[in-house]
Scaffold this motif. Structure first.
Motif, mmCIF file in Angstrom:
data_model
loop_
_atom_site.group_PDB
_atom_site.id
_atom_site.type_symbol
_atom_site.label_atom_id
_atom_site.label_comp_id
_atom_site.label_asym_id
_atom_site.label_seq_id
_atom_site.Cartn_x
_atom_site.Cartn_y
_atom_site.Cartn_z
ATOM 1 N N ARG A 88 11.666 4.879 -18.484
ATOM 2 C CA ARG A 88 10.643 5.296 -17.250
ATOM 3 C C ARG A 88 11.195 5.027 -16.133
ATOM 4 N N ARG A 89 11.794 4.125 -16.062
ATOM 5 C CA ARG A 89 12.069 3.465 -14.635
ATOM 6 C C ARG A 89 13.135 4.674 -14.022
ATOM 7 N N GLU A 90 13.994 5.044 -14.754
ATOM 8 C CA GLU A 90 15.249 6.112 -14.321
ATOM 9 C C GLU A 90 14.047 6.872 -14.055
ATOM 10 N N ARG A 91 12.755 7.568 -14.325
ATOM 11 C CA ARG A 91 12.676 8.731 -13.848
ATOM 12 C C ARG A 91 12.113 8.704 -12.458
ATOM 13 N N VAL A 150 0.630 15.032 -12.951
ATOM 14 C CA VAL A 150 1.292 14.680 -14.018
ATOM 15 C C VAL A 150 1.261 13.252 -14.354
ATOM 16 N N ILE A 151 0.964 12.478 -13.380
ATOM 17 C CA ILE A 151 -0.498 11.005 -14.366
ATOM 18 C C ILE A 151 -0.829 11.608 -15.401
ATOM 19 N N ALA A 152 -2.205 12.120 -14.624
ATOM 20 C CA ALA A 152 -2.810 12.317 -16.359
ATOM 21 C C ALA A 152 -2.639 12.770 -16.815
ATOM 22 N N GLU A 153 -1.531 14.021 -16.966
ATOM 23 C CA GLU A 153 -0.961 14.247 -18.418
ATOM 24 C C GLU A 153 -0.020 13.781 -19.302
ATOM 25 N N ARG A 154 0.788 12.616 -18.819
ATOM 26 C CA ARG A 154 1.767 11.817 -19.230
ATOM 27 C C ARG A 154 1.243 10.178 -19.806
ATOM 28 N N VAL A 155 1.334 9.515 -18.809
ATOM 29 C CA VAL A 155 0.228 8.086 -18.666
ATOM 30 C C VAL A 155 -1.104 8.033 -19.602
ATOM 31 N N ASP A 156 -1.447 7.295 -20.448
ATOM 32 C CA ASP A 156 -1.838 6.353 -20.561
ATOM 33 C C ASP A 156 -2.916 5.206 -19.752
ATOM 34 N N LEU A 157 -3.973 5.940 -19.198
ATOM 35 C CA LEU A 157 -4.241 4.826 -18.145
ATOM 36 C C LEU A 157 -5.715 4.664 -18.313
ATOM 37 N N ARG A 205 2.007 -1.661 -12.563
ATOM 38 C CA ARG A 205 1.179 -1.703 -14.019
ATOM 39 C C ARG A 205 1.691 -0.015 -14.451
ATOM 40 N N LEU A 206 2.581 1.044 -13.588
ATOM 41 C CA LEU A 206 3.239 1.629 -14.540
ATOM 42 C C LEU A 206 3.863 1.241 -15.504
ATOM 43 N N ALA A 207 4.999 0.841 -15.106
ATOM 44 C CA ALA A 207 5.533 -0.835 -16.497
ATOM 45 C C ALA A 207 4.852 -0.847 -17.246
ATOM 46 N N ALA A 208 3.918 -1.433 -17.505
ATOM 47 C CA ALA A 208 2.888 -1.610 -18.647
ATOM 48 C C ALA A 208 2.419 -0.870 -19.258
ATOM 49 N N GLY A 217 5.317 12.134 -22.347
ATOM 50 C CA GLY A 217 5.441 11.585 -22.263
ATOM 51 C C GLY A 217 6.807 10.933 -21.103
ATOM 52 N N PHE A 218 6.007 9.889 -20.174
ATOM 53 C CA PHE A 218 6.688 9.181 -18.785
ATOM 54 C C PHE A 218 7.763 8.066 -19.242
#
Length: 218
Positions: A88-91, A150-157, A205-208, A217-218
């Motif tokens: 994820r960090r690389e992306r 993109v964020i909404a469809e990939r990351v569980d917030l 928070r993106l890392a967590a 996936g992200f």
């Protein structure tokens, strides 16, 4: 027969429109925000009334160019987000670098789209350059909405995910735009340094957060 003829005419019109946009791109690369309808018509080998017939006015041509370049940028950003076998960090870093590399590679196009008022020099035959500063905000809003999706469809917030995704999408675009604008003007350090610094700022928070179940996936 009539349908086939209409299809042929439509394809010819679309091809001609692409050719005119390519001519406009060449003028923008040369003249930046000072690009004029006169210069674009001359580059395309047509008269200005014909150019107006295709795009309506300078604003219509600007919007067509903005869509063209924004589509290309979004395709690059999505490719960076979909990079196989990347963390994820690389992306995140690849996405930031894609945006910064795009404005670095074509600074005149960037200034044409975002900073026409700064350059303000007159173009040929006394015509002023495009008055398009008022159009840059919609362009940034489009990027923000696309990144939010993109964020909404990939990351569980978690709860309130749609609200948070939109806030993050527009916030990230605003950060990239402001930081990239400053960096492009001053070049205080290599692009890779800015990518790393901005990724550090975003990472919290993106890392967590986990990947959204069933998402890409992200």
């Amino acid at each position: 027969m009539e349908t086939s003829q209409r299809d042929d005419q439509q394809r010819a019109a679309e091809r001609r429109r692409r050719e005119l946009l390519e001519a406009a791109d060449r003028v923008v690369l040369r003249d930046g925000p000072g690009a004029s309808m006169n210069a674009i018509a001359a580059e395309a080998g047509i008269t200005k009334p014909i150019l107006y017939r295709h795009f309506g006015d300078k604003g219509g041509l600007y919007r067509a160019l903005a869509v063209r370049h924004t589509d290309a940028l979004l395709a690059g950003l999505r490719a960076a987000l979909d990079a196989p076998a990347a963390t994820r960090r690389e992306r995140v870093e690849a996405t930031l670098d894609t945006y910064l590399a795009a404005i670095e590679a074509r600074p005149q196009v960037y200034r044409f789209l975002m900073h026409p008022a700064d350059e303000g020099h007159p173009s040929d035959q006394g015509e002023q350059g495009f008055d398009v500063g008022r159009h840059s905000a919609p362009l940034l809003r489009r990027l923000g909405e696309e990144l939010a999706q993109v964020i909404a469809e990939r990351v569980d917030l978690g709860p309130g995910s749609d609200e948070l995704a939109r806030a993050w999408g527009h916030g990230i675009v605003g950060m990239m735009h402001a930081a990239g604008d400053w960096w492009l003007r001053e070049r205080p350090f290599p692009r890779a340094h800015l990518v790393r610094h901005l990724a550090d700022l975003l990472w919290g928070r993106l890392a967590a957060a986990g990947d959204l179940e069933g998402g890409p996936g992200f």
